[in-house]
Design a protein around this motif. Structure first.
Motif, PDB file in Angstrom:
ATOM      1  N   ARG A 189     -33.593  18.993  38.546  1.00 54.58           N
ATOM      2  CA  ARG A 189     -34.049  20.030  37.615  1.00 54.58           C
ATOM      3  C   ARG A 189     -35.151  20.895  38.223  1.00 54.58           C
ATOM      4  N   GLU A 190     -36.107  20.260  38.895  1.00 56.42           N
ATOM      5  CA  GLU A 190     -37.211  21.016  39.510  1.00 56.42           C
ATOM      6  C   GLU A 190     -36.699  21.991  40.559  1.00 56.42           C
ATOM      7  N   LEU A 191     -35.794  21.507  41.427  1.00 57.70           N
ATOM      8  CA  LEU A 191     -35.283  22.384  42.484  1.00 57.70           C
ATOM      9  C   LEU A 191     -34.439  23.507  41.889  1.00 57.70           C
ATOM     10  N   ALA A 192     -33.623  23.181  40.904  1.00 55.34           N
ATOM     11  CA  ALA A 192     -32.811  24.218  40.257  1.00 55.34           C
ATOM     12  C   ALA A 192     -33.701  25.289  39.638  1.00 55.34           C
ATOM     13  N   SER A 223     -28.351  26.785  38.785  1.00 59.73           N
ATOM     14  CA  SER A 223     -28.010  25.755  37.805  1.00 59.73           C
ATOM     15  C   SER A 223     -28.270  24.348  38.342  1.00 59.73           C
ATOM     16  N   VAL A 224     -28.463  23.444  37.422  1.00 62.52           N
ATOM     17  CA  VAL A 224     -28.639  22.028  37.750  1.00 62.52           C
ATOM     18  C   VAL A 224     -27.379  21.503  38.439  1.00 62.52           C
ATOM     19  N   THR A 243     -25.412  23.068  40.430  1.00 62.50           N
ATOM     20  CA  THR A 243     -25.426  23.508  41.830  1.00 62.50           C
ATOM     21  C   THR A 243     -26.253  22.559  42.677  1.00 62.50           C
ATOM     22  N   VAL A 244     -27.458  22.241  42.236  1.00 64.88           N
ATOM     23  CA  VAL A 244     -28.335  21.355  43.001  1.00 64.88           C
ATOM     24  C   VAL A 244     -27.770  19.934  43.029  1.00 64.88           C
ATOM     25  N   ARG A 245     -27.201  19.484  41.926  1.00 65.50           N
ATOM     26  CA  ARG A 245     -26.601  18.152  41.893  1.00 65.50           C
ATOM     27  C   ARG A 245     -25.506  18.044  42.959  1.00 65.50           C
ATOM     28  N   ARG A 246     -24.694  19.089  43.080  1.00 65.38           N
ATOM     29  CA  ARG A 246     -23.621  19.088  44.087  1.00 65.38           C
ATOM     30  C   ARG A 246     -24.205  19.003  45.495  1.00 65.38           C
ATOM     31  N   VAL A 247     -25.256  19.759  45.764  1.00 65.05           N
ATOM     32  CA  VAL A 247     -25.907  19.730  47.081  1.00 65.05           C
ATOM     33  C   VAL A 247     -26.409  18.323  47.386  1.00 65.05           C
ATOM     34  N   TYR A 248     -27.145  17.743  46.464  1.00 61.00           N
ATOM     35  CA  TYR A 248     -27.693  16.397  46.669  1.00 61.00           C
ATOM     36  C   TYR A 248     -26.568  15.386  46.881  1.00 61.00           C
ATOM     37  N   GLN A 249     -25.490  15.489  46.097  1.00 65.13           N
ATOM     38  CA  GLN A 249     -24.372  14.551  46.249  1.00 65.13           C
ATOM     39  C   GLN A 249     -23.684  14.716  47.599  1.00 65.13           C
ATOM     40  N   ASP A 250     -23.456  15.958  48.017  1.00 66.20           N
ATOM     41  CA  ASP A 250     -22.819  16.210  49.316  1.00 66.20           C
ATOM     42  C   ASP A 250     -23.658  15.642  50.454  1.00 66.20           C
ATOM     43  N   LEU A 251     -24.972  15.889  50.415  1.00 63.59           N
ATOM     44  CA  LEU A 251     -25.845  15.411  51.484  1.00 63.59           C
ATOM     45  C   LEU A 251     -26.020  13.895  51.431  1.00 63.59           C
ATOM     46  N   GLU A 252     -25.918  13.324  50.250  1.00 62.68           N
ATOM     47  CA  GLU A 252     -25.960  11.857  50.153  1.00 62.68           C
ATOM     48  C   GLU A 252     -24.683  11.265  50.747  1.00 62.68           C
ATOM     49  N   THR A 253     -23.557  11.896  50.488  1.00 61.98           N
ATOM     50  CA  THR A 253     -22.282  11.448  51.057  1.00 61.98           C
ATOM     51  C   THR A 253     -22.325  11.501  52.589  1.00 61.98           C
ATOM     52  N   GLU A 254     -23.002  12.506  53.130  1.00 63.71           N
ATOM     53  CA  GLU A 254     -23.145  12.635  54.585  1.00 63.71           C
ATOM     54  C   GLU A 254     -24.139  11.621  55.160  1.00 63.71           C
ATOM     55  N   GLY A 255     -24.902  10.983  54.296  1.00 65.27           N
ATOM     56  CA  GLY A 255     -25.882  10.009  54.760  1.00 65.27           C
ATOM     57  C   GLY A 255     -27.248  10.600  55.052  1.00 65.27           C
ATOM     58  N   LEU A 256     -27.478  11.837  54.632  1.00 61.08           N
ATOM     59  CA  LEU A 256     -28.760  12.487  54.895  1.00 61.08           C
ATOM     60  C   LEU A 256     -29.770  12.249  53.776  1.00 61.08           C
TER      61      LEU A 256
END
Length: 131
Positions: A42-45, A51-52, A54-67
Motif C-alpha cells: 500500500r505504501e509503495l502504491a 494501484s495496489v 500493480t505493486v502486488r504483482r511486482v512483489y510477487q514476480d520478484l519473490e518468484t525470481e528469488g529476489l
C-alpha cells in the motif's frame, strides 16, 4: 522507505514492468542490501500513485525470481542473492535493453551499420563522461 523509482506514464511499457525492472536493478546492483525492508504494498502504491494490484504483482514476480522474501506479519525483504545470480540478472537486463534498442532501430529501417555506429558513438560518449 523511499525507493528511487520513476515511472513514465507516456511509455508503452506497463507500469508494473517499469517498477519491476527498476526494483530488480536496485537489488541486483546492491543498492538495496540483503535484508532491507521494503515499503508495504500500500505504501509503495501510494508513493508511486499506482494501484495496489500493480505493486502486488511486482512483489510477487520478484519473490518468484528469488529476489524478495515476504514474512507474514512483518513485511517484504530483499533476499540473499548470490554473486553469480547478480551477474546473470545484470547481464540479462543489458541484453534485453540492447534487444529493445535493435528492434526500435529496425522499425525505423536503420541499417546494421547505422546501429553499429550509434552504439559505438554512445559507448564512447558514456565512457568519456565517466573518465
Amino acid at each position: 522507505m523511499w525507493l528511487p523509482i520513476q515511472m513514465n506514464e507516456q511509455s508503452a511499457e506497463p507500469l508494473y514492468y517499469q517498477i519491476e525492472v527498476q526494483l530488480r536493478a536496485l537489488i541486483v546492483s546492491g543498492q538495496l542490501a540483503e535484508g532491507t525492508l521494503l515499503p508495504s504494498i500500500r505504501e509503495l502504491a501510494q508513493s508511486l500513485k499506482c494501484s495496489v494490484i500493480t505493486v502486488r504483482r511486482v512483489y510477487q514476480d520478484l519473490e518468484t525470481e528469488g529476489l524478495l522474501r515476504t514474512r507474514q506479519g512483518t513485511g517484504t525483504y530483499v533476499a540473499a542473492v548470490e554473486q553469480d545470480d547478480r551477474d546473470r540478472y545484470r547481464l540479462v537486463a543489458v541484453v534485453e535493453a540492447f534487444e529493445t534498442a535493435i528492434t526500435a532501430g529496425q522499425r525505423v529501417k536503420c541499417s546494421r551499420e547505422e546501429l553499429d555506429q550509434i552504439f559505438h558513438e554512445l559507448l564512447e560518449k558514456h565512457f568519456k563522461d565517466q573518465a
